[in-house]
Design an enzyme around this catalytic site. Sequence first.
Site, PDB file in Angstrom:
ATOM      1  N   GLY A  25      -7.260  -1.896  -3.661  1.00  0.00           N
ATOM      2  CA  GLY A  25      -7.282  -2.383  -2.280  1.00  0.00           C
ATOM      3  C   GLY A  25      -6.641  -1.364  -1.369  1.00  0.00           C
ATOM      4  N   GLY A  26      -7.099  -1.305  -0.112  1.00  0.00           N
ATOM      5  CA  GLY A  26      -6.519  -0.341   0.820  1.00  0.00           C
ATOM      6  C   GLY A  26      -6.636   1.074   0.292  1.00  0.00           C
ATOM      7  N   ASP A  27      -5.519   1.793   0.269  1.00  0.00           N
ATOM      8  CA  ASP A  27      -5.514   3.161  -0.249  1.00  0.00           C
ATOM      9  C   ASP A  27      -4.809   3.222  -1.609  1.00  0.00           C
ATOM     10  OD1 ASP A  27      -3.032   2.589   0.897  1.00  0.00           O
ATOM     11  OD2 ASP A  27      -2.629   4.683   1.384  1.00  0.00           O
ATOM     12  N   GLU A  28      -4.888   2.155  -2.361  1.00  0.00           N
ATOM     13  CA  GLU A  28      -4.246   2.083  -3.669  1.00  0.00           C
ATOM     14  C   GLU A  28      -5.303   2.033  -4.769  1.00  0.00           C
ATOM     15  OE1 GLU A  28      -0.457  -0.309  -5.071  1.00  0.00           O
ATOM     16  OE2 GLU A  28      -2.225  -1.612  -5.115  1.00  0.00           O
TER      17      GLU A  28
END
Length: 218
Positions: A108-111
Site C-alpha cells: 500500500g502507498g509507497d510500501e
Amino acid sequence: MSAVLSALAAAAPLAAGWSFHSLRLHRQVDAARHDPLTGLWTRDAFTERAARTLSRGRRGAVYLIDLDRFKEVNDTYGHAAGDAVIRATGQRLAEWADINAATVARLGGDEFAAVSPVRSSAELVWMLDGLSGSLEEPVTYEGHVLMVGASIGSVAHDPTVDDVDLSALLRLADEEMYRAKRTGTSWQIASNHTSGMGTVNGRRAGRTGTHGATGATA
C-alpha cells in the site's frame, strides 16, 4: 436422435454462457490479487505465497521496503508523478524478483514487501545491494528527473532453527527498515529474531496506523 440433437442445441448457449461467466469471474479474482498500478501481488496474495515459500524447508529472507522522498515528489510534481514513481518501483522490483526467485508485493502507498530464498549471509548482502542500487536509479517523468531512493529492512530465516511466522518476520524487517531510514543507510539486516522496538497492536510503535503511538513514522 433428433430429440438428442435438439437438447444439445438448446444446452449449447447455456454452456457457452457459463464458460464466459467462469472466465470473467476468474479474471476478476486474479485482478483483485494484483495491485492495479504495479501489477505486483497484493497483501493477501503475498501473505499466502510468502508463507508457502518460507515453509519449504529452505533458507530465506523477508524484506520490507519504503521509498524515501516520495512525499516530496507528490507535493512538488503532483500525484501523477508519484504514480510514475510507484510504477517504476514496481517494475524494478519485478525484475529483481525474476532474477532472485523472489515474491514481491505492494502493501500500500509507497510500501513494498518481498520474500526470497537466500543461501548465505553474503548472498543476502549481495541481493540487498542490487535491490538498493536499482531502486535508487532516478525516474524520469515529463522532463523531470525524480530522485527517490528506498530504505530496506531485512531479516534472514532458517527453517531448521526458526519457526515460520511471517507476521513476526515482517515486523522485524519493518524495524530494520525504520532503522535504515533513521540512520540514512540504504538497508539494514536484523542481527537476530528479537524485537528491539515497542509494538502497538502488533506493529512497530510510531508506525502509521498504530493508535496511541509516538515518534517518527515510516
